[in-house]
Design a protein around this motif. Structure first.
Motif, short mmCIF file in Angstrom:
data_model
loop_
_atom_site.label_atom_id
_atom_site.label_comp_id
_atom_site.label_asym_id
_atom_site.label_seq_id
_atom_site.Cartn_x
_atom_site.Cartn_y
_atom_site.Cartn_z
N GLU A 1 0.81 -1.20 0.00
CA GLU A 1 0.00 0.00 0.00
C GLU A 1 0.85 1.26 0.00
O GLU A 1 1.86 1.34 0.69
CB GLU A 1 -0.89 0.00 1.24
CG GLU A 1 -2.14 0.80 1.03
CD GLU A 1 -3.23 0.38 2.00
OE1 GLU A 1 -4.27 1.03 2.02
OE2 GLU A 1 -3.04 -0.59 2.75
N ALA A 2 0.42 2.23 -0.80
CA ALA A 2 1.14 3.50 -0.82
C ALA A 2 0.96 4.17 0.54
O ALA A 2 -0.08 4.05 1.16
CB ALA A 2 0.59 4.40 -1.92
N PRO A 3 2.00 4.87 1.02
CA PRO A 3 1.86 5.55 2.30
C PRO A 3 0.75 6.59 2.22
O PRO A 3 0.43 7.08 1.13
CB PRO A 3 3.20 6.23 2.49
CG PRO A 3 4.05 5.86 1.36
CD PRO A 3 3.26 5.13 0.36
N MET A 4 0.19 6.91 3.37
CA MET A 4 -0.93 7.85 3.33
C MET A 4 -0.47 9.26 3.01
O MET A 4 0.68 9.63 3.19
CB MET A 4 -1.70 7.82 4.63
CG MET A 4 -0.85 7.83 5.87
SD MET A 4 -1.90 7.30 7.26
CE MET A 4 -0.72 6.58 8.35
#
Lengths: 729, 75
Positions: free
Chosen positions: A494-497
């Motif tokens: 998942e891409a970082p927020m």
């Protein structure tokens, strides 16, 4: 406990606060030049420390990373709370942005849970007053049990009072134990239950941790604390009062706690904060209406970036040229004279001038660029515009797996990859940062331009613009492509927020800007300098070994070139001259030309006749040329549409080279060669910057590996494909 | 209804956070709590992310992240 004994020799103060609370400005204001900047062990997060005396007392400041909370999810938060829990500073200085009281106090009350005396700096107090707000400080002190001091860090207002308060608190810790805010009854019951359990079953843990804090964290299900204490499997958290709490509120105690903390903060703010009757439309609001406008947002951003790029390189380039001229000119001459005087052998003179001084000079010519770039980046960051830039560009950058903030380092890469690597510091998430740094070398920097200019001039005189443009575009397109590939391989998951505050616009203080900038430059000179010097000396040896080598072909470098050449043959430039030049290009890509000149132009114009100026004449000239550099730097800024670049000096040398290149290369092989130069590896200084910024060589090796493969493949496809299409002629 | 669906100028009251793990905690730490009022202020020029006002400050988040915040639209 020992921390409640008075009159310590040295008072350790941990400084905590939200990002954008003015924490670093405050630290710069009080500790300034005494700051020591390093990294927290094992991570790339900056650690600032300072020791100084204040009214006869020694104070040690430790700056914790800016955080919004003490949860265990970001590097910054883990560092901050590990330090607080395990190192037990004497006082926590909580820097609070008074204009954003609720969110800032949310962190402050978590700090108070650690049972260390807290002093609160109500920073940016002038803005709060200007807006017509009032804070009842006395009432707030009573509610929190902490000392509260209004400060304006940018003007150094209130800092003396603040440190007086800190000393007072450090000397009477028992009197300033932070009040523990009480939660709802069912939460408090559960806390008591857990505290009791720990005291009975794990007395050692009760010693090691602030008990209430430990109980709260265990209830929240804090992963890190669970692991550290090894209480994961004891099951007591599913029993008794905790179980009741769970049943009443659902499983998510973490959410209940966040709610409860905010509820307290909101209640507190309601009581102490008096709002004005009429809310003015804020300046930030007005600026954002323009800067984030649907139609104007991107053009304005691009203009701002163009300005930053232009300022960085225009302001610094005259100084780069000046430093270069002084070092290769008078300075080298002086050393030659001095060494000649003490009659050392010729090779020592050569080592000193061509190896060591050239190396030192090489470090120094980066200084103006890094200085200018850090200055503007710090300004963008401190003013609040960086967050807007990220907001505007995020959609585009996100498709390559990057963050909106990645755009700026990438753009700076076109000037020079080295400051670009340093500019990745603005990215908080390690993944975003690493990926950005990996792609930066694909941005064609100023040092590659002289190589293109030479080859394009020699073989594409009629289409020079198009060919140059195509090389830059090739770099950009490959960056997009490689970005997407890495997103799905090396950086899978998942891409970082993105969740990011858009802070109010503020004018950063000059002091803060210069201190920050100087820190970076100092670090570069000391750390990078050593490596660069070592490599320059090494290359000198390669060029001059074995002893007394006559022909460059027989030097170690020439031999290495001959070994590498066959690998380059399918790319259209399988000669030892090209290979040797590419090897020296690891120092910096513009050196490729220098090496080629040295190899091809055999009869080096034996020490052109020059009248040796006297020492005073030299000094005078250095002074005059420095003044000229200042003037150039200023005029550059005001001359529109011109971006200074590292110029290919020494016209005569390149004219000789051009004819050799016309004889040796076809347009096709020249294009393959230029593509190879664009892509083949980050230069040594970039490598060092990467090591320096990430604390490990890992990312450099990854960049090195993918680039060399990419360069070979691209050059191969161009040359072989072109030959098949009959473009070889 | 979730936060990503609100248009600029529209206001919502948070009813539930469906995001989980670190995302959820970060949202809560930033003041995105059930019952809180959120005003959508702007959409970035390229359509994503969005800017919202919560707890008297400005926050930006990607639409995908905003979709994890359920809201009830308020007029």
């Amino acid at each position: 406990m020992s921390k409640y004994t008075a009159n310590k020799n040295i008072i350790t103060v941990a400084v905590a606060g939200n990002p954008n609370s003015g924490k670093s400005t405050l630290i710069n204001a009080v500790a300034g030049t005494m700051l020591y900047v390093g990294n927290w062990p094992g991570v790339t997060v900056e650690k600032k420390e300072a020791e100084f005396e204040f009214q006869g007392r020694k104070i040690r400041l430790v700056d914790l990373p800016g955080t919004y909370s003490l949860s265990p999810y970001t590097q910054e938060e883990i560092i901050a709370r590990d330090y607080l829990v395990h190192k037990q500073p004497d006082v926590i200085l909580a820097v609070v942005d008074s204009t954003n009281l609720e969110r800032n106090l949310y962190l402050a009350i978590q700090l108070m849970e650690l049972d260390i005396p807290v002093v609160v700096a109500l920073n940016v107090y002038d803005e709060l007053e200007k807006k017509g707000y009032r804070i009842n400080i006395r009432a707030m002190e009573n509610m929190l049990g902490d000392k509260l001091i209004p400060t304006v860090a940018t003007q150094k207002k209130g800092t003396d009072k603040l440190f007086k308060a800190i000393i007072e608190v450090a000397d009477n810790p028992a009197a300033y134990r932070p009040k523990q805010l009480t939660y709802d009854e069912d939460i408090e019951d559960a806390v008591k239950y857990v505290e009791q359990y720990i005291k009975e079953k794990h007395p050692l843990l009760a010693e090691k941790y602030p008990l209430r804090w430990l109980a709260l964290k265990l209830m929240e299900g804090d992963r890190q604390v669970m692991q550290e204490t090894r209480l994961e499997n004891e099951g007591f958290l599913a029993e008794g009062a905790v179980n009741h709490l769970r049943k009443a509120h659902g499983d998510d105690i973490e959410a209940i706690m966040a709610d409860a903390r905010y509820a307290q903060v909101t209640g507190l703010a309601r009581e102490v904060l008096k709002k004005p009757d009429i809310l003015k439309i804020e300046l930030t609001e007005k600026i954002d209406r323009v800067v984030l406008n649907r139609f104007l947002g991107i053009p304005l951003f691009l203009m701002a970036m163009w300005l930053v790029f232009k300022l960085t390189f225009d302001v610094s380039m005259p100084f780069v040229d000046w430093a270069d001229a002084v070092i290769t000119g008078p300075f080298t001459r002086w050393v030659e004279v001095i060494l000649g005087f003490v009659r050392v052998p010729g090779w020592v003179v050569s080592l000193a001038t061509d190896g060591i001084i050239a190396g030192v000079g090489f470090v120094l010519i980066f200084v103006p660029v890094i200085f200018a770039m850090m200055f503007f980046i710090t300004f963008l960051e401190g003013s609040g515009y960086m967050a807007r830039a990220a907001f505007v560009m995020d959609r585009a950058m996100h498709s390559m797996g990057l963050h909106g903030k990645s755009f700026i380092p990438m753009l700076l890469g076109f000037g020079c990859n080295v400051p670009a690597i340093y500019a990745t510091r603005t990215l908080e998430n390690p993944r975003d940062k690493a990926l950005t740094a990996l792609l930066i070398p694909l941005m064609s920097c100023g040092a590659r331009l002289p190589v293109y200019v030479l080859f394009v001039g020699a073989l594409f005189p009629t289409h020079s613009g198009t060919v140059l443009w195509s090389l830059y575009m090739m770099g950009i397109l490959l960056a997009v492509l490689i970005g997407i590939v890495f997103k799905h391989t090396l950086f899978r998951g998942e891409a970082p927020m993105f969740i990011m505050e858009l802070p109010p616009y503020r004018l950063p203080s000059m002091r803060s800007l210069t201190i920050h900038t100087w820190e970076k430059v100092k670090h570069f000179i000391v750390k990078a300098g050593t490596y660069i010097l070592a490599v320059s000396v090494l290359v000198w040896f390669l060029l001059n070994m074995p002893w007394g080598v006559k022909h460059k072909r027989d030097s170690l470098l020439g031999q290495a070139g001959q070994m590498v050449a066959p690998v380059l043959a399918p790319l259209g430039f399988g000669n030892w001259e090209a290979a040797s030049a590419l090897i020296t290009g690891i120092i910096a890509k513009e050196i490729i030309i220098g090496t080629m000149a040295e190899i091809y132009i055999e009869e080096k114009k034996d020490k052109e006749m020059r009248t040796t100026p006297t020492f005073t004449e030299d000094l005078k000239k250095i002074g005059i040329s420095f003044a000229a550099a200042v003037e150039d730097s200023v005029t550059n800024v005001f001359s529109t549409l011109k971006i200074a670049s590292i110029s290919t000096d020494n016209q005569a040398e390149s004219r000789g080279l051009i004819s050799v290149i016309q004889d040796t290369y076809t347009p096709l092989s020249a294009y393959a060669f230029m593509s190879f130069v664009l892509l083949y590896m980050p230069c040594m200084v970039v490598a060092i910057a990467m090591k320096h910024e990430f604390g490990t060589w890992k990312w450099f090796w990854i960049a090195f590996a993918y680039e060399i493969i990419l360069a070979w493949t691209v050059a191969f496809v161009i040359y072989q494909g072109g030959s098949l299409l009959g473009l070889g002629g | 209804m979730n936060l990503a669906l609100l248009k600029p100028g529209e206001k919502g009251k948070i009813t539930k956070i469906t995001a989980s793990g670190p995302f959820k905690r970060r949202l809560m730490d930033m003041g995105m709590l059930v019952g809180e009022l959120v005003l959508v202020k702007k959409v970035a020029p390229l359509g994503d992310p969005i800017q919202v006002a919560v707890k008297n400050y400005n926050l930006s988040l990607r639409k995908k992240e905003a979709a994890g915040i359920l809201v009830e639209k308020i007029d």
